[in-house]
Design a protein around this motif. Structure first.
Motif, PDB file in Angstrom:
ATOM      1  N   ALA A  73       0.840  -1.209   0.000  1.00 27.37           N
ATOM      2  CA  ALA A  73       0.000   0.000   0.000  1.00 27.37           C
ATOM      3  C   ALA A  73       0.870   1.253   0.000  1.00 27.37           C
ATOM      4  N   GLY A  77       0.699   3.827  -3.094  1.00 20.31           N
ATOM      5  CA  GLY A  77       0.318   5.213  -2.798  1.00 20.31           C
ATOM      6  C   GLY A  77       1.430   6.179  -3.175  1.00 20.31           C
ATOM      7  N   HIS A  81       1.448   9.353  -5.922  1.00 23.86           N
ATOM      8  CA  HIS A  81       1.256  10.576  -5.125  1.00 23.86           C
ATOM      9  C   HIS A  81       1.397  11.875  -5.912  1.00 23.86           C
ATOM     10  N   ALA A 107      -4.993  12.107  -6.766  1.00 27.21           N
ATOM     11  CA  ALA A 107      -5.911  11.040  -6.329  1.00 27.21           C
ATOM     12  C   ALA A 107      -6.962  10.763  -7.403  1.00 27.21           C
ATOM     13  N   LEU A 117      -8.032   1.183  -6.529  1.00 27.91           N
ATOM     14  CA  LEU A 117      -7.246   1.881  -5.507  1.00 27.91           C
ATOM     15  C   LEU A 117      -7.919   1.719  -4.140  1.00 27.91           C
ATOM     16  N   LYS A 120      -6.805   3.206   1.799  1.00 26.65           N
ATOM     17  CA  LYS A 120      -5.516   3.564   2.391  1.00 26.65           C
ATOM     18  C   LYS A 120      -4.616   4.221   1.353  1.00 26.65           C
ATOM     19  N   GLU A 121      -4.537   3.644   0.167  1.00 25.68           N
ATOM     20  CA  GLU A 121      -3.705   4.209  -0.902  1.00 25.68           C
ATOM     21  C   GLU A 121      -4.200   5.603  -1.289  1.00 25.68           C
ATOM     22  N   GLU A 122      -5.528   5.750  -1.391  1.00 28.70           N
ATOM     23  CA  GLU A 122      -6.092   7.058  -1.732  1.00 28.70           C
ATOM     24  C   GLU A 122      -5.748   8.100  -0.666  1.00 28.70           C
ATOM     25  N   ILE A 124      -3.216   8.054   1.359  1.00 27.61           N
ATOM     26  CA  ILE A 124      -1.781   8.334   1.259  1.00 27.61           C
ATOM     27  C   ILE A 124      -1.551   9.447   0.237  1.00 27.61           C
ATOM     28  N   ILE A 125      -2.201   9.339  -0.911  1.00 28.78           N
ATOM     29  CA  ILE A 125      -2.054  10.338  -1.971  1.00 28.78           C
ATOM     30  C   ILE A 125      -2.629  11.681  -1.521  1.00 28.78           C
ATOM     31  N   HIS A 128      -0.369  13.446   1.413  1.00 24.79           N
ATOM     32  CA  HIS A 128       1.095  13.422   1.386  1.00 24.79           C
ATOM     33  C   HIS A 128       1.747  14.794   1.527  1.00 24.79           C
ATOM     34  N   GLY A 142       1.203   6.176   5.451  1.00 20.06           N
ATOM     35  CA  GLY A 142       1.050   7.543   4.962  1.00 20.06           C
ATOM     36  C   GLY A 142       2.116   8.470   5.508  1.00 20.06           C
TER      37      GLY A 142
END
Length: 182
Positions: A73, A77, A81, A107, A117, A120-122, A124-125, A128, A142
């Protein structure tokens, strides 16, 4: 800090043969035309956006593994990013204020490229750029991506602006490439 700089330099020598687990996490996205197109955009000094993204992604991967976190992840992410299709240095008013707005653009683009996606990955983006943006990262992964982004941006500026840092970077890169048999 020397170990972090070594991770940063190593990101410039990556290959799927030498880092199969890393590329198993990101390879499907990294090889897309959308991500590869990032090489045409300048990022920090002489570094292009693809170089920056790869460095942040690799550092996030290494640090997540070190702390037994979700390296997949964090890597995915991190890879997405800064997925924005414009040069933020361009004086076009629609690019201002880039630092605050590009996480949402990235995102949106990430979801178009990869509809699966994860939340969590979203996040993170989207988060950031903290502390520039209001919401802090919502996961340890993140925080790692946020830290890696800031570290790599400062390293990119150092190695392109100061001759002694550029020399150190090139020497380490030659050493790493020899170790990898390149």
């Amino acid at each position: 800090m020397s170990k972090l700089f070594d991770i940063f330099v190593r990101s410039y020598a990556l290959s799927p043969e030498k880092e199969p687990e890393f590329f198993s996490y990101i390879g499907d996205l990294y090889c897309t035309d959308e991500v590869q197109s990032m090489r045409v955009y300048p990022q920090h000094s002489d570094a292009n956006r693809l170089d920056h993204i790869r460095a942040v992604t690799y550092m996030s991967y290494i640090l997540s593994k070190k702390f037994s976190l979700d390296a997949k992840a964090a890597s995915r992410g991190a890879l997405l990013h800064d997925l924005v299709y414009y040069d933020w240095h361009d004086p076009d008013i629609s690019h201002r204020p880039h630092g605050y707005r590009h996480p949402a653009f990235a995102a949106t683009n990430a979801k178009l490229l990869y509809p699966e996606l994860s939340k969590k990955e979203e996040r993170i983006i989207l988060r950031h750029m903290w502390p520039l943006t209001l919401l802090p990262p919502s996961s340890r992964e993140g925080f790692i991506v946020t830290f890696s982004d800031k570290y790599c941006a400062s390293a990119e500026m150092r190695v392109t602006k100061k001759e002694k840092h550029k020399k150190k970077f090139k020497e380490k890169l030659v050493k790493i490439n020899k170790e990898l048999g390149k």
